[in-house]
Design a protein around this motif. Structure first.
Motif, mmCIF file in Angstrom:
data_model
loop_
_atom_site.group_PDB
_atom_site.id
_atom_site.type_symbol
_atom_site.label_atom_id
_atom_site.label_comp_id
_atom_site.label_asym_id
_atom_site.label_seq_id
_atom_site.Cartn_x
_atom_site.Cartn_y
_atom_site.Cartn_z
ATOM 1 N N THR A 40 3.099 71.174 -49.114
ATOM 2 C CA THR A 40 2.273 70.133 -48.490
ATOM 3 C C THR A 40 2.009 69.006 -49.492
ATOM 4 N N ARG A 41 1.715 69.394 -50.737
ATOM 5 C CA ARG A 41 1.466 68.382 -51.776
ATOM 6 C C ARG A 41 2.706 67.519 -51.989
ATOM 7 N N VAL A 42 3.880 68.139 -52.005
ATOM 8 C CA VAL A 42 5.117 67.386 -52.225
ATOM 9 C C VAL A 42 5.273 66.299 -51.161
ATOM 10 N N PHE A 43 5.078 66.659 -49.893
ATOM 11 C CA PHE A 43 5.298 65.681 -48.822
ATOM 12 C C PHE A 43 4.195 64.639 -48.739
ATOM 13 N N LYS A 44 2.984 65.013 -49.165
ATOM 14 C CA LYS A 44 1.929 64.010 -49.239
ATOM 15 C C LYS A 44 2.262 62.958 -50.288
ATOM 16 N N ARG A 45 2.807 63.414 -51.412
ATOM 17 C CA ARG A 45 3.167 62.466 -52.466
ATOM 18 C C ARG A 45 4.324 61.576 -52.025
ATOM 19 N N LEU A 46 5.289 62.164 -51.330
ATOM 20 C CA LEU A 46 6.416 61.364 -50.832
ATOM 21 C C LEU A 46 5.907 60.283 -49.888
ATOM 22 N N SER A 47 4.970 60.694 -49.055
ATOM 23 C CA SER A 47 4.420 59.764 -48.086
ATOM 24 C C SER A 47 3.660 58.639 -48.797
ATOM 25 N N ALA A 48 2.923 58.996 -49.865
ATOM 26 C CA ALA A 48 2.193 57.981 -50.641
ATOM 27 C C ALA A 48 3.165 57.040 -51.355
ATOM 28 N N VAL A 72 10.372 82.802 -55.378
ATOM 29 C CA VAL A 72 10.542 81.602 -56.200
ATOM 30 C C VAL A 72 9.478 80.623 -55.733
ATOM 31 N N PRO A 73 9.180 79.577 -56.529
ATOM 32 C CA PRO A 73 8.206 78.592 -56.051
ATOM 33 C C PRO A 73 8.676 77.970 -54.733
ATOM 34 N N GLN A 74 7.729 77.503 -53.921
ATOM 35 C CA GLN A 74 8.085 76.902 -52.623
ATOM 36 C C GLN A 74 9.080 75.757 -52.768
ATOM 37 N N VAL A 75 8.893 74.938 -53.805
ATOM 38 C CA VAL A 75 9.801 73.786 -53.965
ATOM 39 C C VAL A 75 11.227 74.261 -54.244
ATOM 40 N N ILE A 125 12.071 73.410 -60.170
ATOM 41 C CA ILE A 125 11.041 74.455 -60.112
ATOM 42 C C ILE A 125 9.615 73.902 -60.105
ATOM 43 N N THR A 126 9.452 72.594 -60.304
ATOM 44 C CA THR A 126 8.083 72.064 -60.276
ATOM 45 C C THR A 126 7.942 71.019 -59.173
ATOM 46 N N GLU A 127 6.672 70.781 -58.831
ATOM 47 C CA GLU A 127 6.343 69.808 -57.805
ATOM 48 C C GLU A 127 6.895 68.427 -58.170
ATOM 49 N N ASP A 128 6.698 68.015 -59.442
ATOM 50 C CA ASP A 128 7.150 66.693 -59.886
ATOM 51 C C ASP A 128 8.654 66.530 -59.692
ATOM 52 N N GLU A 129 9.416 67.544 -60.106
ATOM 53 C CA GLU A 129 10.877 67.462 -59.988
ATOM 54 C C GLU A 129 11.294 67.349 -58.523
ATOM 55 N N CYS A 130 10.606 68.105 -57.668
ATOM 56 C CA CYS A 130 10.957 68.108 -56.248
ATOM 57 C C CYS A 130 10.654 66.758 -55.615
ATOM 58 N N VAL A 131 9.483 66.193 -55.945
ATOM 59 C CA VAL A 131 9.098 64.893 -55.391
ATOM 60 C C VAL A 131 10.139 63.847 -55.803
ATOM 61 N N LYS A 132 10.506 63.885 -57.066
ATOM 62 C CA LYS A 132 11.454 62.902 -57.591
ATOM 63 C C LYS A 132 12.815 63.009 -56.878
ATOM 64 N N ALA A 133 13.314 64.243 -56.779
ATOM 65 C CA ALA A 133 14.633 64.454 -56.172
ATOM 66 C C ALA A 133 14.631 64.064 -54.694
ATOM 67 N N LEU A 134 13.595 64.437 -53.966
ATOM 68 C CA LEU A 134 13.543 64.108 -52.541
ATOM 69 C C LEU A 134 13.366 62.610 -52.336
ATOM 70 N N TYR A 135 12.620 61.986 -53.254
ATOM 71 C CA TYR A 135 12.415 60.541 -53.130
ATOM 72 C C TYR A 135 13.743 59.806 -53.267
ATOM 73 N N GLU A 136 14.532 60.222 -54.249
ATOM 74 C CA GLU A 136 15.858 59.619 -54.439
ATOM 75 C C GLU A 136 16.697 59.744 -53.161
ATOM 76 N N LEU A 137 16.529 60.889 -52.497
ATOM 77 C CA LEU A 137 17.316 61.192 -51.308
ATOM 78 C C LEU A 137 16.844 60.389 -50.084
ATOM 79 N N LEU A 138 15.534 60.238 -49.962
ATOM 80 C CA LEU A 138 14.967 59.725 -48.709
ATOM 81 C C LEU A 138 14.509 58.279 -48.768
ATOM 82 N N LYS A 139 14.432 57.702 -49.952
ATOM 83 C CA LYS A 139 13.830 56.360 -50.070
ATOM 84 C C LYS A 139 14.625 55.330 -49.274
#
Lengths: 284, 283
Positions: free
Chosen positions: A250-258, B247-250, B269-283
């Motif tokens: 949930t945190r991941v997608f909230k950050r993406l949204s932000a 494993v972690p959810q991410v 394996i971390t939230e930061d890495e996942c946010v970064k990778a998905l952002y590159e994909l979806l931006k």
């Protein structure tokens, strides 16, 4: 109709002493029959005190509790029957096993209800199957079992009473991930098959997100909200301020949204996140 | 000295003397492991895998039947080494209520020091310092039973810190805590490692916690089956699930997306890495 209803439920510990504490403060709640409810709250938020009222272990200082339309404590003679409707599984229930055999331990509750031998036998076999305890284990001492098996026997003992409401206080605490998924999966199967009402108390936001249809949030003795996972996990900042959190996903997608990605929806399970990501990718 | 906790072909069995003849259960079947000074190691394994038994060998609560265990350079099989080992290797257990002995927080933290015969003025100094380190100094006059679970665990950690340990072993210290209690304890553990150079062995069932360690050791039926940096361990999603772990959810999300053919790295394996990778994909 609401299977559980509280009106202005209040409970005060140590009234008249310097240690007076309001543990549950004016809670008004209505839980519909057949719900799977996740109960969350920080340590000391009052969730354990609240659930102990639901089968009459505690008597409200003020306010009322209704189970299946009937008010608890109104007629003391009815209390025993109402209690059979609400099964409570405490934390670390394996410490409460005491009989000589697994079979007798599961039989203890149904026996006290005065059921026939045949009916008791049927229920033992059914609940043991549901929690994955093989019949070969029936004649064993519960103390010979592994930790996870002991816990499942203890849960079966309460399930065998076929309560309309099953309340479990952290049934997965201390179990490894596989044991945790297994026990929670079995509780969900039981709920699906019996169509009863389940309340699951947990400190794991991930587990609650995965299993519950509605979430009850206690904060500082008050009912903070009772709503769907989507609406509850939408309040990430508020939850974090009250010592709780939201699932990592949930945190991941909230950050993406932000960051400006148009996510569109509230995400709280991994499977949903996967489907949503695939959808977003195909729309690009 | 480089290796700080060392096990060489360690074997250990529990013996149930109630049965006739006594029943012997071999829990550790030849574990070899080398943990370096200042390392933060997460020890994972399903219930009954032997991870707690192993941890207890490092502070000589369990003594090896075969093989060798060295803690901070001391041979754990020698009786004269028990005290030096236990003064250097502290342990925190799962249930905070089982390890608090005094009725006032600062007295609890002082308990071990009093038993070690430390000077009163030195006790005062070390207790204050330990409580400040874990952020519980303002609670020093409080009754422990009124604290939250996370606060109690930090008091238990302070009790060990006051002994100036070189190693802290933590056996599921966060299992009974709410999310903020878990975060408090983990922050404290990382601070011990980073600022004080304490060697950490953390047993946990929370994969997001293990992802923050320098190294993950997985125990299965009494043997070490995986031993690597978190990225390498968690990249083996199927293997971890086979071992009764997770494993972690991410990491799980990325694993599912990769199976669908999405181009993502396998070592997220971390939230930061996942946010970064998905952002590159979806931006």
């Amino acid at each position: 109709m609401a299977i559980i209803k509280t009106e202005n439920l209040t409970y005060v510990y140590g009234e008249g002493t310097p240690f007076r504490k309001v543990a549950v403060d004016s809670v008004n709640l209505e839980i519909e029959e057949g719900e799977f409810v996740g109960v969350i709250g920080h340590t000391g938020s009052g969730k354990s005190t609240l659930i102990q009222h639901l089968n009459g272990l505690l008597k409200p200082t003020d306010g009322k509790v209704f189970i299946d339309g009937e008010q608890l404590w109104e007629d003391k003679k009815r209390l025993r029957d109402i209690r059979f409707k609400v099964g409570l599984v405490f934390q670390y229930p394996e410490y409460q096993l005491f009989e000589e055999t697994v079979y007798k331990d599961i039989a203890f509750g149904p026996k006290n209800m005065g059921l026939s031998e045949d009916e008791i036998d049927r229920r033992i076999r059914e609940t043991a199957r549901m929690v994955g305890i093989r019949e070969e284990l029936f004649d064993k001492s519960p103390f010979e079992l592994s930790g996870g098996q002991k816990r499942r026997v203890a849960i079966a003992g309460v399930m065998a009473m076929e309560p309309k409401v099953l309340i479990l206080d952290e049934p997965a605490s201390g179990l490894d991930p596989k044991g945790r998924d297994k026990i929670l999966g079995q509780i969900r199967e039981y709920h699906k098959e019996k169509k009863n009402t389940v309340l699951l108390v947990s400190h794991s936001m991930e587990d609650v997100a995965k299993h519950a249809g509605r979430i009850l949030v206690m904060n500082k003795s008050k009912l903070y909200m009772y709503d769907t996972p989507v609406n509850v996990f939408a309040k990430a900042d508020e939850l974090s301020n009250m010592g709780l959190s939201v699932p990592q996903i949930t945190r991941v997608f909230k950050r993406l949204s932000a960051m400006g990605v148009n996510v569109g929806e509230e995400v709280y399970t991994v499977y949903f996140a996967k489907d949503l990501t695939m959808k977003l990718l195909s729309n690009k | 000295m480089n290796s700080f906790l060392k096990a060489e072909n360690l074997k250990f069995s529990y013996i149930n003397n109630i049965e006739e003849p006594p029943v012997r259960t071999e829990v550790l079947k030849g574990v070899s492991l080398d943990i370096k000074k200042g390392e933060f190691v997460a020890l994972l394994g399903h219930n009954g895998s032997g991870k707690s038994t192993l941890a207890k060998c490092f502070n000589a609560i369990n003594i090896a039947d075969e093989g060798k265990v060295y803690s901070c350079g001391f041979d754990a099989s020698l009786e004269e080494n028990l005290l030096p080992i236990r003064q250097r290797v502290g342990m925190v257990f799962q249930n905070p209520d089982n390890q608090i002995v005094a009725t006032i927080v600062e007295e609890d933290v002082a308990f071990a020091l009093e038993n070690m015969g430390v000077e009163p003025s030195e006790i005062r100094r070390r207790v204050d310092e330990a409580l400040k380190t874990v952020g519980m100094y303002e609670y020093k006059d409080h009754a422990p039973h009124k604290l939250s679970g996370g606060q109690k665990q930090r008091v238990a950690i302070a009790g060990i810190l006051a002994m100036k340990p070189q190693v802290v072993l933590l056996d599921e210290p966060t299992a009974m805590l709410d999310p903020s209690g878990r975060a408090e304890v983990l922050k404290t553990i990382k601070m011990l490692k980073e600022e004080m150079g304490v060697t950490i062995v953390l047993i946990t069932h929370y994969m997001e916690e293990a992802a923050q360690a320098d190294r993950i050791v997985v125990i299965d039926s009494g043997n070490v089956v995986m031993d690597d940096v978190p990225k390498k361990v968690f990249a083996q999603v199927e293997r971890m699930k086979e071992l009764g772990l997770d494993v972690p959810q991410v990491t799980e999300l990325v694993h599912h997306l990769r199976q669908q053919g999405v181009d993502l790295p396998c070592d997220i394996i971390t939230e930061d890495e996942c946010v970064k990778a998905l952002y590159e994909l979806l931006k």
